[in-house]
Design a protein around this motif. Sequence first.
Motif, PDB file in Angstrom:
ATOM      1  N   LEU A 115     -15.290 -31.781  11.889  1.00  0.00           N
ATOM      2  CA  LEU A 115     -16.275 -32.087  10.853  1.00  0.00           C
ATOM      3  C   LEU A 115     -17.271 -33.133  11.337  1.00  0.00           C
ATOM      4  N   LYS A 116     -16.771 -34.138  12.063  1.00  0.00           N
ATOM      5  CA  LYS A 116     -17.662 -35.164  12.602  1.00  0.00           C
ATOM      6  C   LYS A 116     -18.630 -34.556  13.606  1.00  0.00           C
ATOM      7  N   LEU A 117     -18.159 -33.639  14.431  1.00  0.00           N
ATOM      8  CA  LEU A 117     -19.033 -32.986  15.395  1.00  0.00           C
ATOM      9  C   LEU A 117     -20.176 -32.261  14.686  1.00  0.00           C
ATOM     10  N   LEU A 118     -19.886 -31.642  13.543  1.00  0.00           N
ATOM     11  CA  LEU A 118     -20.949 -30.979  12.774  1.00  0.00           C
ATOM     12  C   LEU A 118     -22.029 -31.975  12.373  1.00  0.00           C
ATOM     13  N   THR A 119     -21.631 -33.153  11.919  1.00  0.00           N
ATOM     14  CA  THR A 119     -22.626 -34.150  11.492  1.00  0.00           C
ATOM     15  C   THR A 119     -23.421 -34.689  12.668  1.00  0.00           C
ATOM     16  N   LEU A 120     -22.866 -34.583  13.880  1.00  0.00           N
ATOM     17  CA  LEU A 120     -23.523 -35.116  15.073  1.00  0.00           C
ATOM     18  C   LEU A 120     -24.313 -34.049  15.825  1.00  0.00           C
ATOM     19  N   GLY A 121     -24.258 -32.812  15.350  1.00  0.00           N
ATOM     20  CA  GLY A 121     -25.024 -31.741  15.980  1.00  0.00           C
ATOM     21  C   GLY A 121     -24.358 -31.087  17.160  1.00  0.00           C
ATOM     22  N   LEU A 122     -23.016 -31.083  17.197  1.00  0.00           N
ATOM     23  CA  LEU A 122     -22.269 -30.433  18.271  1.00  0.00           C
ATOM     24  C   LEU A 122     -21.357 -29.358  17.690  1.00  0.00           C
ATOM     25  N   ASP A 179     -13.814 -46.142   8.785  1.00  0.00           N
ATOM     26  CA  ASP A 179     -14.079 -46.114   7.351  1.00  0.00           C
ATOM     27  C   ASP A 179     -13.210 -45.042   6.687  1.00  0.00           C
ATOM     28  N   ILE A 180     -12.220 -45.486   5.931  1.00  0.00           N
ATOM     29  CA  ILE A 180     -11.308 -44.553   5.274  1.00  0.00           C
ATOM     30  C   ILE A 180     -12.053 -43.657   4.290  1.00  0.00           C
ATOM     31  N   ARG A 181     -13.164 -44.153   3.748  1.00  0.00           N
ATOM     32  CA  ARG A 181     -13.924 -43.353   2.790  1.00  0.00           C
ATOM     33  C   ARG A 181     -14.402 -42.041   3.405  1.00  0.00           C
ATOM     34  N   GLN A 186     -14.362 -36.715   2.008  1.00  0.00           N
ATOM     35  CA  GLN A 186     -14.424 -35.320   2.461  1.00  0.00           C
ATOM     36  C   GLN A 186     -13.284 -34.507   1.873  1.00  0.00           C
ATOM     37  N   PHE A 187     -12.099 -35.080   1.789  1.00  0.00           N
ATOM     38  CA  PHE A 187     -11.002 -34.363   1.132  1.00  0.00           C
ATOM     39  C   PHE A 187     -11.392 -33.988  -0.297  1.00  0.00           C
ATOM     40  N   VAL A 188     -12.003 -34.916  -1.025  1.00  0.00           N
ATOM     41  CA  VAL A 188     -12.429 -34.638  -2.398  1.00  0.00           C
ATOM     42  C   VAL A 188     -13.500 -33.549  -2.407  1.00  0.00           C
ATOM     43  N   ASP A 207       1.101 -28.133  -2.787  1.00  0.00           N
ATOM     44  CA  ASP A 207       0.575 -26.950  -3.458  1.00  0.00           C
ATOM     45  C   ASP A 207      -0.950 -26.890  -3.411  1.00  0.00           C
ATOM     46  N   ARG A 208      -1.618 -28.026  -3.313  1.00  0.00           N
ATOM     47  CA  ARG A 208      -3.085 -28.058  -3.317  1.00  0.00           C
ATOM     48  C   ARG A 208      -3.699 -28.152  -1.927  1.00  0.00           C
ATOM     49  N   LEU A 209      -2.980 -28.737  -0.993  1.00  0.00           N
ATOM     50  CA  LEU A 209      -3.561 -29.012   0.316  1.00  0.00           C
ATOM     51  C   LEU A 209      -3.960 -27.741   1.081  1.00  0.00           C
ATOM     52  N   PRO A 210      -3.199 -26.642   1.021  1.00  0.00           N
ATOM     53  CA  PRO A 210      -3.631 -25.447   1.761  1.00  0.00           C
ATOM     54  C   PRO A 210      -5.036 -24.968   1.388  1.00  0.00           C
ATOM     55  N   LYS A 211      -5.381 -25.009   0.109  1.00  0.00           N
ATOM     56  CA  LYS A 211      -6.719 -24.586  -0.297  1.00  0.00           C
ATOM     57  C   LYS A 211      -7.776 -25.551   0.242  1.00  0.00           C
ATOM     58  N   VAL A 212      -7.470 -26.845   0.259  1.00  0.00           N
ATOM     59  CA  VAL A 212      -8.389 -27.830   0.826  1.00  0.00           C
ATOM     60  C   VAL A 212      -8.629 -27.536   2.310  1.00  0.00           C
ATOM     61  N   ILE A 213      -7.548 -27.250   3.028  1.00  0.00           N
ATOM     62  CA  ILE A 213      -7.654 -26.958   4.462  1.00  0.00           C
ATOM     63  C   ILE A 213      -8.480 -25.692   4.685  1.00  0.00           C
ATOM     64  N   GLU A 214      -8.267 -24.694   3.842  1.00  0.00           N
ATOM     65  CA  GLU A 214      -9.041 -23.450   3.956  1.00  0.00           C
ATOM     66  C   GLU A 214     -10.528 -23.711   3.715  1.00  0.00           C
ATOM     67  N   ASN A 215     -10.844 -24.563   2.757  1.00  0.00           N
ATOM     68  CA  ASN A 215     -12.248 -24.900   2.482  1.00  0.00           C
ATOM     69  C   ASN A 215     -12.889 -25.620   3.668  1.00  0.00           C
ATOM     70  N   ILE A 216     -12.124 -26.476   4.345  1.00  0.00           N
ATOM     71  CA  ILE A 216     -12.644 -27.140   5.538  1.00  0.00           C
ATOM     72  C   ILE A 216     -12.976 -26.101   6.603  1.00  0.00           C
ATOM     73  N   ARG A 217     -12.056 -25.156   6.805  1.00  0.00           N
ATOM     74  CA  ARG A 217     -12.315 -24.106   7.802  1.00  0.00           C
ATOM     75  C   ARG A 217     -13.580 -23.312   7.460  1.00  0.00           C
ATOM     76  N   ASN A 218     -13.725 -22.935   6.193  1.00  0.00           N
ATOM     77  CA  ASN A 218     -14.899 -22.159   5.802  1.00  0.00           C
ATOM     78  C   ASN A 218     -16.192 -22.929   6.052  1.00  0.00           C
ATOM     79  N   CYS A 219     -16.156 -24.233   5.835  1.00  0.00           N
ATOM     80  CA  CYS A 219     -17.333 -25.062   6.098  1.00  0.00           C
ATOM     81  C   CYS A 219     -17.665 -25.061   7.584  1.00  0.00           C
ATOM     82  N   ILE A 220     -16.664 -25.282   8.416  1.00  0.00           N
ATOM     83  CA  ILE A 220     -16.901 -25.354   9.863  1.00  0.00           C
ATOM     84  C   ILE A 220     -17.459 -24.037  10.383  1.00  0.00           C
TER      85      ILE A 220
END
Length: 557
Positions: A115-122, A179-181, A186-188, A207-220
């Motif tokens: 995710l950080k690489l996306l913000t940095l253009g890589l 920065d923990i924020r 990003q999790f939120v 029970d909720r974390l798998p959907k969060v992880i899937e959303n991260i993948r879709n973003c990337i």
Amino acid sequence: MIEFEMTGRVGRELRSDDVRIVAAKTLGLKGNAVINVIDPTKSFQPTFPNAAATCVIARRSIDARNDVIYRYRIEAYNHKFESYIPYEVPEYRDVADAPAVIVIGAGPAGLFASLKLLTLGLKPIILERGKNVHDRKFDIARLSREGVLDPDSNYCYGEGGAGTFSDGKLFTRSSKRGDIREVLQQFVNFGANPQILVDAHPHIGTDRLPKVIENIRNCIISKGGEYHFGTRVTDIVRDPEGILTVKALDFSAPDGKGQPVEVAYSAKKVILATGHSARDIYEMLASRGCALEQKGFAMGVRVEHPQSLINDIRYHGQWEQGMPAAEYTFTEQVDGRGVFSFCMCPGGVLVPSQTEEGTIVMNGMSNSARSGSRANSGVVVQINPEDIPEEFASAGAFAGMDYQRSVERKLWEYSHTRSGHPFAAPAQRMVDFCEGVVSEDLPETSYKPGIVTAPLHELLPEPVASRLQDVFPLVEHHIMRGYYTNDAILVGVESRTSSPIRIPRDPQTRESLSFPGLLPCGEGAGYSGGIVSSAIDGINSATAAAESIFADSTAAE
């Protein structure tokens, strides 16, 4: 910015008007001053442009020492001197045609590095030996139900890493690392409950974390990044120009004979985020001359109590329906070594977390509601490199890992012949363990493969067993009356608290000291422990990789 504290009843929201009254007094403003109150857990934040001040609810914790109350930490900004600037995650950029960085591992370190690489253009190219989080669930179910272990898809390996199926605890003391924020927000944004932004001990829930992880993948993927599941890395080589080529076996699309296909990916930088159990990766690095060193870790048991008992202890008999399930934590010193609770799961279940046949490894997890009838926690003993028995010394950097595996195998050898399930675990009542008595029977457990009565006081290494025998009565005396009971059971072994191996790296470039271009990070590198600290380590490694790539590009021009 000035901080002040407020209290409120558990189960009742903090009133904005009450915050304004206290804030006006704290900031020396008039009683009728217009003050904005920001509650990060709410999607709508009514604000007034002419406000004299802004208050932000920054932290919430439970205090049950007397009456059960919430304690709130409020940040107050007097607009006469400063403005409140809400935190925002940097924008994700389209990186389809950008320079690539290979990321090995899709756990928290690898995902947040990506995710950080996306913000940095890589462009992140993620190689994950396991399956996506949806398919991974079926392998985990088979492991518990049938005792069938997939060495690449289990509670440790697969999309999201080990934390995906262990509650998603986000508590950390790693604020100085970054920065923990950036992690919590990003999790939120990807679907976690906003309560994690203010809770003192935040968690997402299995029970909720798998959907969060899937959303991260879709973003990337939507931003041009790549995911390659079922891709087990076998080698990393560096050419004279400094390009690293990662070789792997692709099990996701086998050839006509059903065999994995050999694949290769190349980039200037490789972020290694493989977690604490990837022994084959350590062995591959050692064969390539990459420096490895022993590192301390911890070993012990999972302790399981009735959740109602923990509620009664922690809330001093005041627990009521609707209050959060109680949790606990402790640290004691016994014979010169720390003995501490680890990864406490209120209302949770015990799960098998081994990554290879012929071993027993315990872990715990909870769903978001934490509504189960049992509470479990790891209770482990600190093990330093000098504590490893001499018989393992010849293994060098692998001594701790070999020691760890020997205990896991010893406990498996005892239990697997005494049960119909291949991953039944040895267990003992708490008081019986401390008194050196084999339990005649065992209480209810949440561990689905089942437990067998066993002399854990003999099966565990003596330095571990003896310190555990001392610590449970100490916890009863110092912290929790009622904790030391035969209604509690110990289940072994809790051995994967952290990696027993560290990959030394340069503190500035974050690259391996002996393998330029390789950036080891997260738990597998030996520099973090837990979801948030691993995520921060991944973010910092991605930043270091980007700085080096862009510096090289500028120099080339």
